[in-house]
Design an enzyme around this catalytic site. Structure first.
Site, PDB file in Angstrom:
ATOM      1  N   HIS A 104      -4.679  67.291  36.437  1.00 12.82           N
ATOM      2  CA  HIS A 104      -5.663  68.031  35.646  1.00 12.82           C
ATOM      3  C   HIS A 104      -7.034  68.067  35.965  1.00 12.82           C
ATOM      4  O   HIS A 104      -7.561  67.032  36.732  1.00 12.82           O
ATOM      5  CB  HIS A 104      -5.522  67.724  34.257  1.00 12.82           C
ATOM      6  CG  HIS A 104      -5.813  66.421  34.002  1.00 12.82           C
ATOM      7  ND1 HIS A 104      -7.232  66.054  33.613  1.00 12.82           N
ATOM      8  CD2 HIS A 104      -5.212  65.283  33.813  1.00 12.82           C
ATOM      9  CE1 HIS A 104      -7.435  64.558  33.603  1.00 12.82           C
ATOM     10  NE2 HIS A 104      -5.961  64.140  33.483  1.00 12.82           N
ATOM     11  N   GLU A 139       0.982  61.915  30.422  1.00 11.12           N
ATOM     12  CA  GLU A 139       0.836  60.624  31.234  1.00 11.12           C
ATOM     13  C   GLU A 139       1.312  59.580  30.490  1.00 11.12           C
ATOM     14  O   GLU A 139       2.000  59.782  29.517  1.00 11.12           O
ATOM     15  CB  GLU A 139      -1.040  60.687  30.650  1.00 11.12           C
ATOM     16  CG  GLU A 139      -1.657  59.499  31.498  1.00 11.12           C
ATOM     17  CD  GLU A 139      -1.696  59.249  32.962  1.00 11.12           C
ATOM     18  OE1 GLU A 139      -0.339  59.134  33.645  1.00 11.12           O
ATOM     19  OE2 GLU A 139      -2.542  59.393  33.585  1.00 11.12           O
TER      20      GLU A 139
END
EC number: 5.4.2.-
Length: 215
Positions: free
Chosen positions: A9, A82
């Protein structure tokens, strides 16, 4: 041969503030949005057919920007999240006590089943990331998917494809909006299964990433 692109990201507010994100979230900065647009410009030339993203906000926004450039829809997959950093999430990295830093080091240095309290082990992360990647094998022939995920998660995936332990991800520099590629091949001469073609390419970005500036 299936080619799968892996994108971290864009830069977030907590990246800039040096806070631990894990599965908590913060928005992209203006620089992070620009990074995502630059990935989109590169992705437009790659023939991307599917964009699959972690369901966290920072990856979703990155994926939406890339999808607009590629003309693809976005599919969310929570397995691409994550690493769960448990009780340390949202904390400033420089505010950790010696005990808390010890938890973090146990995790990233490969202590068997090391984890932050209320968090996830590297092995658990590796298993779900590999499951998400394996799902790409079920896509129609000729597909070229792009996965949007996170720094530790992608580092763990690439490390373990290379036959390294999951915690070797600390030896990989996957900067915000870097592009990696893994291929699935069947060959009588070369390695069969997943292989790493490239890792951490940032040649499409026009400004240094934050971790370059902090070195």
């Amino acid at each position: 041969m299936l080619q799968v692109y892996l994108v971290r990201h864009g830069e977030t507010q907590w990246n800039a503030e040096r806070r631990i994100q894990g599965q908590s979230d913060s928005p992209l900065t203006a620089h992070g949005e620009r990074q995502a647009w630059q990935v989109g410009e590169r992705a437009r030339t790659l023939g991307i057919t599917h964009i699959i993203t972690s369901d966290l906000g920072r990856t979703r926004r990155t994926a939406e920007i890339i999808a607009e450039a590629c003309g693809c829809s976005v599919i969310a997959d929570a397995r691409l999240r994550e690493l769960d950093m448990g009780v340390l999430e949202k904390r400033h990295i420089d505010s950790l006590s010696d005990e808390e830093e010890g938890w973090r080091r146990q995790l990233v240095n490969g202590t068997p089943d090391g984890r932050i309290p209320q968090g996830e082990s590297m092995q658990e992360l590796s298993e779900r990331m590999h499951a998400a990647l394996a799902s790409c094998l079920e896509l129609p022939a000729g597909s070229r998917p792009l996965l949007v995920s996170h720094g530790i998660a992608l580092g763990c995936l690439v490390s373990t494809i290379l036959g390294l332990p999951a915690y070797a991800e600390r030896r990989l520099r996957l900067r915000n909006c870097s592009i990696s590629r893994v291929d699935y091949q069947q060959s009588p001469w070369l390695a069969s299964g997943w292989v790493v073609e490239t890792a951490g390419d940032v040649s499409h970005l026009d400004a240094p990433a934050m971790d370059e500036l902090q070195r």
